[in-house]
Design a protein around this motif. Structure first.
Motif, PDB file in Angstrom:
ATOM      1  N   SER A 120      -0.338   2.075  -2.295  1.00 53.94           N
ATOM      2  CA  SER A 120      -0.070   2.448  -3.606  1.00 53.94           C
ATOM      3  C   SER A 120       0.630   1.241  -4.240  1.00 53.94           C
ATOM      4  O   SER A 120       1.751   0.940  -3.546  1.00 53.94           O
ATOM      5  CB  SER A 120       0.439   3.679  -3.954  1.00 53.94           C
ATOM      6  OG  SER A 120       0.734   4.097  -4.858  1.00 53.94           O
ATOM      7  N   GLU A 121       0.441   1.030  -5.420  1.00 55.47           N
ATOM      8  CA  GLU A 121       1.243   0.019  -6.123  1.00 55.47           C
ATOM      9  C   GLU A 121       2.677   0.554  -6.308  1.00 55.47           C
ATOM     10  O   GLU A 121       3.760  -0.036  -6.488  1.00 55.47           O
ATOM     11  CB  GLU A 121       0.578  -0.330  -7.484  1.00 55.47           C
ATOM     12  CG  GLU A 121      -0.560  -1.173  -7.451  1.00 55.47           C
ATOM     13  CD  GLU A 121      -1.966  -0.206  -7.331  1.00 55.47           C
ATOM     14  OE1 GLU A 121      -1.675   0.952  -7.272  1.00 55.47           O
ATOM     15  OE2 GLU A 121      -2.900  -0.871  -7.008  1.00 55.47           O
ATOM     16  N   LEU A 122       2.998   1.904  -6.383  1.00 56.72           N
ATOM     17  CA  LEU A 122       4.090   2.485  -6.576  1.00 56.72           C
ATOM     18  C   LEU A 122       4.849   2.763  -5.223  1.00 56.72           C
ATOM     19  O   LEU A 122       5.873   3.184  -5.398  1.00 56.72           O
ATOM     20  CB  LEU A 122       3.793   3.849  -7.348  1.00 56.72           C
ATOM     21  CG  LEU A 122       3.010   3.980  -8.662  1.00 56.72           C
ATOM     22  CD1 LEU A 122       3.239   5.385  -9.100  1.00 56.72           C
ATOM     23  CD2 LEU A 122       3.969   2.904  -9.824  1.00 56.72           C
ATOM     24  N   SER A 123       4.271   2.509  -4.317  1.00 56.73           N
ATOM     25  CA  SER A 123       4.903   2.752  -2.833  1.00 56.73           C
ATOM     26  C   SER A 123       5.913   1.711  -2.616  1.00 56.73           C
ATOM     27  O   SER A 123       5.586   0.540  -2.455  1.00 56.73           O
ATOM     28  CB  SER A 123       3.819   2.890  -1.627  1.00 56.73           C
ATOM     29  OG  SER A 123       4.380   3.364  -0.584  1.00 56.73           O
ATOM     30  N   GLN A 124       7.112   2.064  -2.424  1.00 58.42           N
ATOM     31  CA  GLN A 124       8.180   0.944  -2.031  1.00 58.42           C
ATOM     32  C   GLN A 124       9.064   1.511  -1.158  1.00 58.42           C
ATOM     33  O   GLN A 124       9.375   2.772  -1.101  1.00 58.42           O
ATOM     34  CB  GLN A 124       9.194   0.498  -3.339  1.00 58.42           C
ATOM     35  CG  GLN A 124       8.076   0.008  -4.552  1.00 58.42           C
ATOM     36  CD  GLN A 124       7.600  -1.370  -3.933  1.00 58.42           C
ATOM     37  OE1 GLN A 124       8.166  -2.255  -3.305  1.00 58.42           O
ATOM     38  NE2 GLN A 124       6.336  -1.700  -4.529  1.00 58.42           N
TER      39      GLN A 124
END
Length: 186
Positions: A37-41
């Motif tokens: 996911s682009e938001l997964s950091q």
């Protein structure tokens, strides 16, 4: 010597509508090829550990590679199927439908009990985990602190091997996305 064991970040969402067990093969393949996911950091503490480590090793699955890249693309030493998740079995015939995560829970339990249709067996995964554990130990002997970005079930098998060989750290690796544990040599 130190090994930080990390579970990959959160992959992009897959459909959660009910499917038959026969369709689980397609769902598993989609999950295995799903990017993060682009938001997964990663959390700040994990980012700091990644800065401290000498090398990162990961599986050859997209979610593991992308997680390793977010921790330090320039430090990735190995991308290998040796570190991939233990295969998820599924049957060749079941008429009724359940949500994919329900099927996954059922199939993982029966996998632990010996069922391995269309997947690597539990016994084979344990042998591979022993090899993976040996590999990361050798890398740690050579380089000091390394990071291993893997997968939930396979991380548990690798940690079991590390602890069997005297490494100190949590008995159970984190199951959370971006969850991590540090293991130190005896």
């Amino acid at each position: 010597m130190k090994i930080t064991i990390v579970r990959h970040g959160k992959p992009r969402e897959l459909p959660t509508t009910k499917i038959s067990a026969l369709k689980m093969g397609d769902w598993i393949r989609a999950y295995d090829s799903s990017p993060l996911s682009e938001l997964s950091q990663p959390v700040l503490e994990l980012q700091k550990l990644a800065q401290d480590c000498k090398f990162i090793v990961c599986s050859d699955l997209c979610r593991s590679i992308e997680s390793a890249e977010r921790l330090g693309k320039e430090k990735i030493l190995i991308k290998s199927p040796l570190f991939s998740e233990a295969g998820m079995p599924y049957p060749n015939s079941v008429a009724f439908s359940l949500r994919p995560h329900t099927w996954a829970a059922i199939f993982r339990i029966v996998w632990l009990l010996g069922y391995s249709s269309n997947a690597e067996s539990y016994a084979s995964a344990k042998v591979r985990a022993k090899q993976a554990s040996s590999e990361v130990v050798q890398l740690s002997k050579k380089h000091g602190h390394i990071m291993y970005v893997g997968h939930g079930m396979f991380n548990r098998l690798v940690v079991k091997e590390l602890r069997r060989n005297g490494w100190q750290g949590s008995k159970h690796p984190s199951r959370e996305y971006w969850g991590f544990n540090v293991y130190e040599a005896p």
